[in-house]
Write a protein that holds these residues in place. Structure first.
Motif, PDB file in Angstrom:
ATOM      1  N   ARG A 243      25.042 100.631  10.254  1.00 47.62           N
ATOM      2  CA  ARG A 243      24.373 101.743   9.575  1.00 47.62           C
ATOM      3  C   ARG A 243      23.838 101.363   8.197  1.00 47.62           C
ATOM      4  N   ASP A 244      24.398 100.317   7.592  1.00 42.30           N
ATOM      5  CA  ASP A 244      24.061  99.987   6.211  1.00 42.30           C
ATOM      6  C   ASP A 244      23.040  98.867   6.077  1.00 42.30           C
ATOM      7  N   ALA A 245      22.775  98.142   7.140  1.00 46.99           N
ATOM      8  CA  ALA A 245      21.874  96.989   7.064  1.00 46.99           C
ATOM      9  C   ALA A 245      20.423  97.450   6.980  1.00 46.99           C
ATOM     10  N   ASP A 246      19.599  96.632   6.345  1.00 47.29           N
ATOM     11  CA  ASP A 246      18.176  96.943   6.190  1.00 47.29           C
ATOM     12  C   ASP A 246      17.272  96.062   7.027  1.00 47.29           C
ATOM     13  N   VAL A 247      17.806  94.949   7.551  1.00 44.15           N
ATOM     14  CA  VAL A 247      16.975  94.006   8.288  1.00 44.15           C
ATOM     15  C   VAL A 247      17.880  93.232   9.235  1.00 44.15           C
ATOM     16  N   PHE A 248      17.327  92.717  10.327  1.00 48.01           N
ATOM     17  CA  PHE A 248      18.115  91.903  11.239  1.00 48.01           C
ATOM     18  C   PHE A 248      18.387  90.550  10.598  1.00 48.01           C
ATOM     19  N   GLY A 261      22.149  97.830  21.791  1.00 46.07           N
ATOM     20  CA  GLY A 261      23.329  98.628  22.085  1.00 46.07           C
ATOM     21  C   GLY A 261      23.487  99.792  21.127  1.00 46.07           C
ATOM     22  N   ALA A 262      23.161  99.560  19.848  1.00 49.09           N
ATOM     23  CA  ALA A 262      23.261 100.634  18.859  1.00 49.09           C
ATOM     24  C   ALA A 262      22.266 101.749  19.162  1.00 49.09           C
ATOM     25  N   VAL A 263      21.052 101.386  19.587  1.00 46.96           N
ATOM     26  CA  VAL A 263      20.068 102.415  19.964  1.00 46.96           C
ATOM     27  C   VAL A 263      20.596 103.212  21.157  1.00 46.96           C
ATOM     28  N   GLY A 273      21.407 109.268  12.473  1.00 46.06           N
ATOM     29  CA  GLY A 273      21.594 108.304  11.390  1.00 46.06           C
ATOM     30  C   GLY A 273      21.643 106.881  11.900  1.00 46.06           C
ATOM     31  N   LEU A 274      22.345 106.658  13.002  1.00 41.10           N
ATOM     32  CA  LEU A 274      22.431 105.320  13.582  1.00 41.10           C
ATOM     33  C   LEU A 274      21.073 104.894  14.124  1.00 41.10           C
ATOM     34  N   LEU A 275      20.360 105.813  14.770  1.00 38.52           N
ATOM     35  CA  LEU A 275      19.036 105.480  15.297  1.00 38.52           C
ATOM     36  C   LEU A 275      18.081 105.129  14.164  1.00 38.52           C
ATOM     37  N   GLU A 276      18.119 105.866  13.084  1.00 36.32           N
ATOM     38  CA  GLU A 276      17.248 105.576  11.947  1.00 36.32           C
ATOM     39  C   GLU A 276      17.596 104.234  11.321  1.00 36.32           C
ATOM     40  N   ALA A 277      18.867 103.866  11.300  1.00 34.75           N
ATOM     41  CA  ALA A 277      19.270 102.576  10.730  1.00 34.75           C
ATOM     42  C   ALA A 277      18.648 101.425  11.511  1.00 34.75           C
ATOM     43  N   VAL A 278      18.713 101.478  12.838  1.00 34.69           N
ATOM     44  CA  VAL A 278      18.127 100.407  13.654  1.00 34.69           C
ATOM     45  C   VAL A 278      16.606 100.432  13.549  1.00 34.69           C
ATOM     46  N   ARG A 283      11.686  97.759  11.713  1.00 36.13           N
ATOM     47  CA  ARG A 283      10.456  97.819  10.921  1.00 36.13           C
ATOM     48  C   ARG A 283      10.421  96.697   9.883  1.00 36.13           C
ATOM     49  N   ASN A 284      11.499  96.498   9.168  1.00 37.09           N
ATOM     50  CA  ASN A 284      11.536  95.461   8.139  1.00 37.09           C
ATOM     51  C   ASN A 284      11.521  94.063   8.731  1.00 37.09           C
ATOM     52  N   THR A 285      12.162  93.892   9.875  1.00 36.04           N
ATOM     53  CA  THR A 285      12.177  92.571  10.518  1.00 36.04           C
ATOM     54  C   THR A 285      10.789  92.204  11.016  1.00 36.04           C
ATOM     55  N   VAL A 286      10.083  93.162  11.609  1.00 42.56           N
ATOM     56  CA  VAL A 286       8.727  92.892  12.081  1.00 42.56           C
ATOM     57  C   VAL A 286       7.806  92.577  10.907  1.00 42.56           C
ATOM     58  N   ALA A 287       8.014  93.228   9.782  1.00 44.46           N
ATOM     59  CA  ALA A 287       7.146  93.035   8.620  1.00 44.46           C
ATOM     60  C   ALA A 287       7.428  91.746   7.867  1.00 44.46           C
TER      61      ALA A 287
END
Length: 624
Positions: A243-248, A261-263, A273-278, A283-287
C-alpha cells in the motif's frame, strides 16, 4: 451455491475471472483467433512448442522428479511441469484436440501420485535426504510452485471441468491455508505467485479462505519477514508494504506477479486503497522504468528494475517472463478500470517482447531481450541446455526454463486478451483477425495488422436494441479514422442499433515515425528509435553494407523514413571511425559524409537470419 454447484458451472475459458470490475473478460471459447499475426504464433505453439517442452521436461529429468528417485533441476523445476499443464489445458480449451487431452492426463497422473496425504506437493523438500519443508522461504519457491499448480488446475477446470488435478490443487491450497493462515506461520514466499493463484481458486470454487489467505500474503509483504540478502529486501518486495510503495522495484517478475495478486485481492474485497496503490505503481513504473519495447528490468545481477530512468539498451534484461507478468498485471488493471492505456501497454509488450522471444520454429527462445547486441554471438546446439542468460541468441532450453513454458501458456490462452464485455456491449482491445461470439453478439474481425492499419469489423449478429461497441485507438495513432471520419486517441464508444452484415472500417496510421526518449534516460540521449504502428524496429549488422562499420552509423533525422518490401529504410551517415590511443577528444563539427540507405526490420524479427549485431536506439548525425 455449494462448492460442487460452483464447480459445475465453472467452465468459462478465461485466465482471469473477476466477480466484479468495470469489464467482463471473454474466454477462449468466446474468442477465436483467425489467420493472421497471432494465430500463426498460436499454431506454432501448438504444433511445435508444446512437443518441445514435453521433450525437454523428460530429457532434463524434471517430470521424472514426480516419480521419485534422484531429483534433478533447480528448486523450482516443478513449476515448469505445471505451466506445461496449464498450456495444455488452454490448448485443449480452444481446440478440443483429444491428443492434447491424453497428453495432459498422462502428466497429471504422475504429478498427483507424488502428493503427500496432508496436501503438500514438492519434489525438492520434505523427502528422505532432502531439506525440511519451508526451511528456505527466501529461495525455496515452495509457495511459488503451489501457485502454478493451482493455476494449471483452474485452467483445466475452466476449459474442461473439475478433475483430479483440481482435487490435488484444492488439497494443496487447504494445506497452505492451514500452514500459513492467521494461526500459522507469519511468513511469505520469496517469489510471489501464490497470491493471484489463490484468488483464482476462490473465484472458481467460491471458498472464501483462499481469498483471505491471498490477502494475508499480500499484506505481509514489506514487513521484513524474509532474511535480508545482498540485493536487499526490495528484491522480494519485502521492504515496503504494498500500500505504501510508489513504484515497482526489485526482481521484475516477482514485482509484477505480486502486483497482479494485489489487484485480484483489491477487486474481490472492494479495497479501493489497495487498488489505487497498485495503479499508482504501474503508472510510475511505465513512466520511468519501462523500455520502449514494453520490457521491464534493467539489471542483470538481480533481474530487477533499476532506478528511475536507468534504462541502458545494451544492459536491458527485459526478461521474457517479466513481459508475461506485465501483460497479466495490465490485463487485471484494464478489467478493473476500463482504461485503454493498459491495453496500450499490453499491445506494446505482446508485439515487442512476447513475439520476440520465440524463434520461428517454436523450439528456441530468448530468456532476456536486449535492445543493443554488440557481438555476433553463437547459436547453442539444439540438444544443449544453457544457463539462463548465457545465450545471446535463442536457445533450445535453459537451466532455468521459466520463459518457454510461460510463453506456451500465454500463446495458448491469447484469445482471452482480445475483447471484453459489459452490460452495455463489447470492447475490442487488441486488433487481430478473430471471431467473437458471446451471448447475442457475433463479430468477425479481419485485418493484416500490424503490417497494415486497416481493421474491418463485421457485425454478424447483435441485440435488436442499441448497444455500445468500444474500440481502442492507441496513444501513438494520431490520425486514426473510422469509416473515413477522424477519431481521437483513447477509447471510442459507438452506441447505436447495429444491423447484421454492417462492416466498420477502422484505420490506424502505421507509417514509420521517429521517437526520442526522455532526456533523463542518459543512456540513449542523442539517439532515436523507429516505430511503425505498435512495432519497434531495429538496425541489424546483416543489413549494413560491408564497407560501413555498424557502430559508425548515424541516422539523419531530416531524411524521412520510407517503407520498402516490409522494411523501413532510413538514411544514415557513417562517422569516420578510427582507433586512437585515447578514446576522448575535443568536440569538432562533422564534415560532410556520403549517406547510405539502410533497412530496418521489426525488433521481433531480429536474429532470425543468423548471428548479427543489433541496436534499437540509433545515434543521430553529429550536427543533430
Amino acid at each position: 451455491m455449494t462448492i460442487d454447484e460452483t464447480l459445475a458451472t465453472a467452465v468459462s475459458g478465461m485466465p482471469v475471472a473477476p466477480t466484479r470490475g468495470r469489464l467482463r473478460p471473454l474466454g477462449v471459447g468466446e474468442v477465436t483467433l483467425r489467420p493472421g499475426f497471432w494465430q500463426q504464433r498460436q499454431d506454432t505453439n501448438a504444433a511445435r512448442t508444446l512437443d518441445h517442452i514435453g521433450h525437454w521436461l523428460e530429457k532434463a529429468g524434471w517430470l521424472a522428479n514426480f516419480d521419485g528417485g534422484e531429483r534433478r533441476g533447480r528448486e523450482f523445476a516443478d513449476t515448469e511441469v505445471y505451466k506445461y499443464l496449464e498450456a495444455l489445458a488452454w490448448e485443449y480449451g480452444r481446440t478440443r484436440d483429444p491428443e492434447i487431452d491424453l497428453r495432459y492426463r498422462a502428466v497429471v497422473r504422475r504429478v498427483v501420485a507424488a502428493q503427500e496425504p496432508d496436501g503438500y506437493l514438492n519434489t525438492k523438500y520434505g523427502r528422505p535426504g532432502q531439506a525440511p519443508r519451508y526451511s528456505d522461504l527466501e529461495w525455496g519457491h515452495e509457495l511459488y510452485s503451489f501457485g502454478y499448480l493451482i493455476q494449471a488446475a483452474v485452467a483445466r477446470a475452466r476449459t474442461y471441468g473439475p478433475d483430479e488435478l483440481l482435487d490435488a490443487a484444492i488439497r494443496a491450497a487447504d494445506h497452505v491455508c492451514a500452514e500459513f493462515g492467521p494461526q500459522g506461520r507469519n511468513a511469505i514466499c520469496g517469489h510471489a505467485e501464490i497470491e493471484p493463484a489463490l484468488v483464482e481458486l476462490y473465484r472458481l470454487t467460491g471458498v472464501r479462505r483462499y481469498l483471505d489467505q491471498a490477502r494475508l500474503f499480500v499484506e505481509r509483504h514489506g514487513h521484513g519477514t524474509l532474511a535480508d540478502i545482498e540485493f536487499g529486501r526490495s528484491y522480494f518486495q519485502d521492504d515496503i508494504p504494498v500500500r505504501d510503495a510508489d513504484v515497482f522495484r526489485g526482481h521484475a517478475v516477482r514485482a509484477t506477479y505480486l502486483a497482479a495478486g494485489a489487484v485480484d485481492v483489491a477487486v474481490e474485497t472492494g479495497d479501493s486503497g489497495l487498488l489505487e496503490a497498485v495503479t499508482r505503481q504501474w503508472r510510475n513504473t511505465v513512466a520511468r522504468r519501462t523500455y520502449i519495447t514494453g520490457g521491464m528490468g534493467s539489471r542483470h545481477q538481480d533481474e530487477a528494475f533499476g532506478d528511475d530512468f536507468v534504462l541502458p539498451p545494451d544492459r536491458a534484461y527485459s526478461e521474457t517472463c517479466a513481459g508475461v507478468g506485465s501483460v497479466l498485471l495490465s490485463w487485471r488493471l484494464l478489467l478493473a478500470h476500463g482504461d485503454p492505456r493498459y491495453a496500450d501497454l499490453i499491445e506494446r509488450t505482446l508485439f515487442n517482447v512476447i513475439a520476440t522471444a520465440p524463434g520461428d520454429g517454436g523450439d528456441r527462445f530468448f530468456y532476456t531481450n536486449t535492445l543493443h547486441q554488440r557481438t555476433l554471438g553463437a547459436e547453442p546446439p539444439a540438444d544443449v541446455q544453457v544457463p539462463r542468460a548465457a545465450s545471446n541468441l535463442r536457445a533450445p532450453w535453459f537451466d532455468v526454463s521459466c520463459c518457454p513454458t510461460n510463453l506456451a501458456r500465454t500463446f495458448a490462452s491469447l484469445a482471452a486478451y482480445v475483447a471484453t464485455a459489459d452490460d452495455d456491449g463489447l470492447q475490442i482491445h487488441q486488433y487481430t483477425s478473430a471471431t467473437i461470439r458471446t451471448g447475442a453478439y457475433h463479430l468477425e474481425i479481419d485485418t493484416a495488422y500490424p503490417d497494415d492499419g486497416l481493421i474491418s469489423i463485421r457485425i454478424v449478429a447483435g441485440p435488436d436494441t442499441p448497444w455500445t461497441l468500444s474500440l481502442r485507438v492507441p496513444a501513438w495513432a494520431s490520425g486514426a479514422t473510422l469509416d473515413g471520419l477522424p477519431l481521437r486517441r483513447g477509447l471510442v464508444q459507438l452506441r447505436r442499433r447495429f444491423t447484421a452484415g454492417q462492416v466498420l472500417q477502422l484505420r490506424l496510421p502505421v507509417q514509420p515515425r521517429l521517437v526520442t526518449a526522455d532526456d533523463r534516460i542518459d543512456a540513449v540521449r542523442g539517439t532515436v528509435a523507429v516505430e511503425r504502428g505498435p512495432v519497434v524496429y531495429c538496425l541489424e549488422s546483416v543489413d549494413v553494407p560491408p564497407h560501413v562499420a555498424f557502430d559508425a552509423l548515424r541516422l539523419d533525422p531530416d531524411a524521412v523514413p520510407v517503407e520498402a518490401d516490409g522494411t523501413v529504410v532510413v538514411t544514415c551517415r557513417p562517422t569516420a571511425a578510427a582507433d586512437h590511443d585515447w578514446p576522448y577528444r575535443p568536440a569538432v563539427p562533422a564534415g560532410a559524409v556520403e549517406a547510405v540507405r539502410v533497412p530496418l526490420h521489426p525488433y521481433h524479427r531480429w536474429a532470425r537470419r543468423g548471428p548479427s549485431t543489433m541496436r534499437v536506439w540509433i545515434p543521430l548525425t553529429p550536427e543533430r
